[in-house]
Scaffold this motif. Structure first.
Motif, PDB file in Angstrom:
ATOM      1  N   MET A 179      -3.792   2.156  -5.827  1.00 37.38           N
ATOM      2  CA  MET A 179      -2.888   1.032  -6.082  1.00 37.38           C
ATOM      3  C   MET A 179      -1.815   0.955  -4.990  1.00 37.38           C
ATOM      4  N   ARG A 180      -1.292   2.120  -4.593  1.00 34.07           N
ATOM      5  CA  ARG A 180      -0.283   2.126  -3.534  1.00 34.07           C
ATOM      6  C   ARG A 180      -0.865   1.696  -2.199  1.00 34.07           C
ATOM      7  N   GLN A 181      -2.126   2.042  -1.962  1.00 34.56           N
ATOM      8  CA  GLN A 181      -2.773   1.599  -0.726  1.00 34.56           C
ATOM      9  C   GLN A 181      -2.899   0.082  -0.685  1.00 34.56           C
ATOM     10  N   VAL A 182      -3.291  -0.503  -1.813  1.00 35.83           N
ATOM     11  CA  VAL A 182      -3.403  -1.966  -1.865  1.00 35.83           C
ATOM     12  C   VAL A 182      -2.043  -2.603  -1.623  1.00 35.83           C
ATOM     13  N   GLN A 183      -1.008  -2.087  -2.277  1.00 36.92           N
ATOM     14  CA  GLN A 183       0.331  -2.645  -2.096  1.00 36.92           C
ATOM     15  C   GLN A 183       0.785  -2.518  -0.650  1.00 36.92           C
ATOM     16  N   SER A 184       0.435  -1.396  -0.022  1.00 36.64           N
ATOM     17  CA  SER A 184       0.791  -1.201   1.385  1.00 36.64           C
ATOM     18  C   SER A 184       0.099  -2.232   2.264  1.00 36.64           C
ATOM     19  N   MET A 185      -1.166  -2.527   1.958  1.00 39.12           N
ATOM     20  CA  MET A 185      -1.889  -3.528   2.754  1.00 39.12           C
ATOM     21  C   MET A 185      -1.325  -4.926   2.549  1.00 39.12           C
ATOM     22  N   LEU A 186      -0.878  -5.213   1.329  1.00 35.40           N
ATOM     23  CA  LEU A 186      -0.232  -6.508   1.089  1.00 35.40           C
ATOM     24  C   LEU A 186       1.050  -6.616   1.908  1.00 35.40           C
ATOM     25  N   ASP A 187       1.789  -5.504   1.995  1.00 37.97           N
ATOM     26  CA  ASP A 187       3.019  -5.487   2.799  1.00 37.97           C
ATOM     27  C   ASP A 187       2.700  -5.732   4.273  1.00 37.97           C
ATOM     28  N   TYR A 188       1.582  -5.146   4.744  1.00 38.44           N
ATOM     29  CA  TYR A 188       1.168  -5.372   6.129  1.00 38.44           C
ATOM     30  C   TYR A 188       0.917  -6.860   6.379  1.00 38.44           C
ATOM     31  N   LYS A 191       3.940  -8.956   6.778  1.00 40.34           N
ATOM     32  CA  LYS A 191       4.595  -8.784   8.074  1.00 40.34           C
ATOM     33  C   LYS A 191       3.762  -9.332   9.221  1.00 40.34           C
ATOM     34  N   GLY A 192       2.602  -9.916   8.893  1.00 41.93           N
ATOM     35  CA  GLY A 192       1.752 -10.479   9.939  1.00 41.93           C
ATOM     36  C   GLY A 192       0.882  -9.458  10.631  1.00 41.93           C
ATOM     37  N   ILE A 193       0.637  -8.310   9.976  1.00 43.75           N
ATOM     38  CA  ILE A 193      -0.163  -7.232  10.564  1.00 43.75           C
ATOM     39  C   ILE A 193      -1.455  -7.089   9.760  1.00 43.75           C
ATOM     40  N   GLU A 194      -2.570  -7.004  10.459  1.00 43.70           N
ATOM     41  CA  GLU A 194      -3.836  -6.803   9.765  1.00 43.70           C
ATOM     42  C   GLU A 194      -4.010  -5.333   9.409  1.00 43.70           C
ATOM     43  N   PRO A 195      -4.327  -5.016   8.167  1.00 40.25           N
ATOM     44  CA  PRO A 195      -4.527  -3.623   7.765  1.00 40.25           C
ATOM     45  C   PRO A 195      -5.766  -3.028   8.429  1.00 40.25           C
ATOM     46  N   ASP A 196      -5.818  -1.713   8.441  1.00 39.55           N
ATOM     47  CA  ASP A 196      -6.971  -1.009   8.979  1.00 39.55           C
ATOM     48  C   ASP A 196      -8.194  -1.274   8.099  1.00 39.55           C
ATOM     49  N   ARG A 197      -9.286  -1.698   8.728  1.00 31.76           N
ATOM     50  CA  ARG A 197     -10.474  -2.048   7.955  1.00 31.76           C
ATOM     51  C   ARG A 197     -11.106  -0.832   7.300  1.00 31.76           C
ATOM     52  N   GLY A 198     -10.931   0.327   7.902  1.00 35.47           N
ATOM     53  CA  GLY A 198     -11.447   1.541   7.278  1.00 35.47           C
ATOM     54  C   GLY A 198     -10.768   1.828   5.951  1.00 35.47           C
ATOM     55  N   VAL A 199      -9.456   1.611   5.905  1.00 38.28           N
ATOM     56  CA  VAL A 199      -8.710   1.809   4.659  1.00 38.28           C
ATOM     57  C   VAL A 199      -9.154   0.791   3.617  1.00 38.28           C
ATOM     58  N   ILE A 200      -9.312  -0.460   4.057  1.00 39.56           N
ATOM     59  CA  ILE A 200      -9.783  -1.502   3.132  1.00 39.56           C
ATOM     60  C   ILE A 200     -11.133  -1.107   2.553  1.00 39.56           C
ATOM     61  N   GLY A 201     -12.021  -0.613   3.414  1.00 45.12           N
ATOM     62  CA  GLY A 201     -13.353  -0.226   2.965  1.00 45.12           C
ATOM     63  C   GLY A 201     -13.320   0.876   1.927  1.00 45.12           C
ATOM     64  N   VAL A 374       2.293 -13.335   1.516  1.00 43.85           N
ATOM     65  CA  VAL A 374       1.061 -12.597   1.822  1.00 43.85           C
ATOM     66  C   VAL A 374      -0.103 -13.572   1.961  1.00 43.85           C
ATOM     67  N   ALA A 375      -0.208 -14.495   1.001  1.00 43.99           N
ATOM     68  CA  ALA A 375      -1.292 -15.481   1.029  1.00 43.99           C
ATOM     69  C   ALA A 375      -1.220 -16.332   2.295  1.00 43.99           C
ATOM     70  N   ALA A 376      -0.008 -16.704   2.704  1.00 46.93           N
ATOM     71  CA  ALA A 376       0.158 -17.535   3.894  1.00 46.93           C
ATOM     72  C   ALA A 376      -0.316 -16.803   5.147  1.00 46.93           C
ATOM     73  N   GLU A 377       0.160 -15.574   5.335  1.00 46.45           N
ATOM     74  CA  GLU A 377      -0.190 -14.829   6.542  1.00 46.45           C
ATOM     75  C   GLU A 377      -1.656 -14.433   6.560  1.00 46.45           C
ATOM     76  N   ALA A 378      -2.183 -14.029   5.397  1.00 45.11           N
ATOM     77  CA  ALA A 378      -3.597 -13.642   5.336  1.00 45.11           C
ATOM     78  C   ALA A 378      -4.495 -14.831   5.663  1.00 45.11           C
ATOM     79  N   MET A 379      -4.141 -16.012   5.163  1.00 42.37           N
ATOM     80  CA  MET A 379      -4.966 -17.198   5.408  1.00 42.37           C
ATOM     81  C   MET A 379      -4.917 -17.612   6.872  1.00 42.37           C
ATOM     82  N   LYS A 380      -3.771 -17.453   7.506  1.00 38.78           N
ATOM     83  CA  LYS A 380      -3.670 -17.791   8.931  1.00 38.78           C
ATOM     84  C   LYS A 380      -4.572 -16.881   9.764  1.00 38.78           C
TER      85      LYS A 380
END
Length: 674
Positions: A179-188, A191-201, A374-380
């Motif tokens: 849960m904390r990992q997901v929240q951290s990725m949302l924070d990324y 801030k306009g930063i793409e999370p590490d895909r390995g962590v997402i996986g 988060v939705a705005a930056e992720a969609m961009k």
């Protein structure tokens, strides 16, 4: 009576348990407890991506109690005198707790809700603790001595009571870490930063989200929850839900390259919904008030608003377009008569009063702005990723990218804006010439969604998109692609200047007429509605008549069973009948008896109004012979009298004019005979 609930009856993580009535028979209550217990015991450990230990412990305790209730039923629920009410009270408390446990287990194993349950892990763990302790409390006061059950079974019940009171249902450490990992990725993302895909996986693997369709189900679930929250007027969780939905959309697009078999089936459903089988209210709302426009007007930026709303905006001293932010070069408000007619038809066909139009769902209008940062930056970022894939990807990647755009732009205005600004329109237009049927269909369907946006229309036309879209309409790889191309033309034709451009483009109207002749019912529907839109430019009337449209419409009226198609065909005929050449062409077909029949028997008020319009124009342009034919038909005058009281105001006005013409004709005939 004990009520059973279906999953569709409630929101997730809500617990609408029904307490058994005081008059319920002990045997019925025991039977219901057994049924509930068996349902709870049917939840296997493999069903849970999170809350595994808590779910397993809750099921274990209920399984012991199931043995107790089965023993009670086998012996017969004989209760000692004086203890009946106490036992029924305890059993009722257990029944209520069991209902809630079943709801909780359903939610924790709900398909598509894994990421949401993960983010609500603390609440879920606390709920398990509360419900199991409620079982312990009920068992603690249960007078076991007054119940006929085996000694060993009673001892097990006493043990469960003690364990339930001591049970420590805590948040699983692995759930909390994920849960904390997901929240951290949302924070990324924020801030306009793409999370590490390995962590997402690794997060997706923990949640057992292992395919495109698994991810898609999560998105559909989150979208449904957002709509429910907003419809209930409680948007407290909407920002988090929007953020998670954007995160899962990113995962679906970026991490999963293969559209698995189940997603292909979903695509078939989406394809059906992308046709103009009926008028869509999403484009009929004022961007300011979010209600259906009663008097749509267009400002200098090309945006359309309800007159009263934009006037209030201007009177407040604003000099920019509310939707685009562009400076208005003029405060002139140009009536959008085309859109007004479409709104009127939609309301009439669906029994909607414009005065109460605010009650209609505003799900689409709500998406003008993103649900969260988060939705705005992720969609961009997602839009730029898809734009690159459309240009540099393999054939399969390009087709998938087009399909993803098709989904993302389906019901979200902000997504359309991002996708257009990222430059997806031009590569989508290039894909229309693809020899692969699926790629072509995905590309034209994506363009259809983007053509609903004002900027999308402009970019398509300015980019020379009319020619490739027309090519798909004329000779697309499939009938489905052709009918989607027709729908795209419809949205392009909603712009006044583009109607003229499309009409003057060689083969545009003949291609629509060919689809009207050879298409499936949905394709014919799209062709008819698009032709109706083009007729709002007067110069297109002669082109539509010359293309042989009227005989085909007559065939539709004679053979179609689709009410929407019949009404739209009548609308086109009503427009063409205003022209003398159109009236002459109509009279050369055997359509007049059909129009009279629709006037007499159609259930659609709009259909009746169009029928009256056609007959009125025919009388005005067709001469005395036509008037006399209609005047001799008593069913026509009877239907017209009916419309005077039951029709819309416009229909009543037209019916009154036509009645006057027919009655005057009968009066002249009587005068001659006398």
């Amino acid at each position: 009576m004990i009520q059973k609930f279906d999953r569709a009856d409630r929101r997730i993580l809500s617990f609408p348990a029904v307490r058994p009535g005081e008059s319920v028979e002990p045997a019925i209550l025991v039977d219901s407890l057994i049924a509930l217990s068996r349902a709870i015991c049917g939840f296997q450990p493999g069903l849970f991506a999170t809350q595994r230990r808590n779910a397993r412990e809750a099921v274990r305790q209920v399984r012991v109690l199931l043995e107790f209730f089965e023993d009670v039923r086998e012996r017969g629920p004989a209760l000692a005198a004086g203890s009946v009410s106490a036992v029924l009270l305890c059993f009722s408390e257990l029944h209520t707790a069991f209902q809630k446990i079943r709801f909780l287990l359903e939610d924790c194993s709900c398909e598509g809700a894994r990421v949401w349950i993960l983010m609500r892990s603390r609440f879920v763990a606390a709920k398990f603790r509360v419900l199991v302790r409620a079982i312990g409390t009920a068992l603690d006061v249960l007078p076991l001595d007054s119940i006929d059950a085996g000694r060993e079974v009673k001892e097990l019940v006493e043990l469960v009571a003690k364990q339930a009171m001591r049970a420590n249902f805590e948040l699983d450490r692995r759930d909390e870490y994920t849960m904390r990992q997901v929240q951290s990725m949302l924070d990324y993302f924020e801030k306009g930063i793409e999370p590490d895909r390995g962590v997402i996986g690794r997060v997706l693997e923990y949640l057992e989200i292992r395919s495109w369709s698994d991810c898609h189900k999560e998105i559909k679930f989150l979208e449904g929850e957002i709509n429910l929250e907003c419809s209930e007027g409680n948007e407290r969780e909407a920002p988090l839900l929007s953020s998670l939905m954007a995160f899962m959309s990113y995962c679906r697009v970026v991490l999963f390259e293969v559209l698995d078999h189940r997603s292909t089936q979903q695509a078939d459903v989406a394809q059906h919904l992308e046709t103009l089988s009926s008028l869509n209210p999403e484009d009929f709302r004022c961007p300011i008030s979010l209600e259906l426009m009663t008097d749509p007007v267009t400002v200098s930026t090309g945006q359309t608003y309800d007159r009263s709303s934009i006037q209030r905006w201007l009177k407040a001293g604003n000099i920019t377009c509310p939707k685009t932010g562009e400076r208005l070069t003029s405060t002139e408000l140009v009536p959008n008569s085309a859109l007004r007619k479409l709104i009127k038809q939609f309301c009439a066909d669906n029994g909607i009063s414009l005065a109460n139009s605010g009650r209609i769902s505003s799900d689409i209008a709500r998406t003008i702005v993103p649900g969260s940062m988060v939705a705005a930056e992720a969609m961009k970022k997602l839009s730029r990723f898809l734009a690159r894939r459309l240009v540099f990807g393999t054939t399969e990647q390009k087709s998938k990218a087009a399909y993803e755009i098709r989904l993302l732009a389906k019901s979200n205005i902000f997504n359309r804006t991002c996708l257009i600004e990222a430059g997806t329109v031009f590569p989508l237009l290039n894909l229309l010439s693809s020899p692969d049927a699926a790629t072509q269909e995905n590309a034209i369907a994506a363009l259809l969604k983007l053509s609903k946006h004002t900027s999308g229309k402009r970019v398509i036309i300015d980019g020379g998109g009319l020619s490739p879209i027309l090519s798909v309409l004329r000779k697309g790889s499939s009938l489905e692609a052709r009918q989607i191309a027709a729908a795209t033309m419809f949205y392009l034709s909603s712009v006044k200047g583009y109607r003229k451009l499309i009409g003057e483009t060689p083969d545009a109207i003949p291609a629509l007429v060919d689809l009207l002749r050879n298409g499936k019912p949905c394709g014919k529907q799209n062709a008819v509605v698009t032709i109706f839109g083009l007729l709002l430019h007067p110069g297109n009337q002669c082109r539509v008549i010359a293309a042989g449209t009227i005989p085909l419409l007559a065939n539709i009226l004679a053979s179609s069973e689709k009410d929407e198609l019949i009404v739209d065909s009548l609308a086109v005929l009503a427009s063409l009948a205003e022209n003398a050449d159109g009236t002459a062409a109509i009279l050369q077909t055997p359509v007049l008896p059909l129009i009279i029949r629709f006037l007499r028997s159609s259930a659609s008020k709009t259909g009746k109004e169009y029928s009256v319009s056609i007959l009125l124009s025919i009388c005005s342009n067709g001469g005395r012979d036509v008037i006399e034919v209609l005047a001799r038909d008593s069913s026509v005058t009877a239907s017209l009298y009916s419309l005077l009281t039951d029709g819309t105001s416009h229909a009543s006005k037209k019916a009154r004019s036509l009645l006057k013409i027919l009655l005057n004709s009968n009066e002249r005939n009587r005068s001659r005979l006398s």
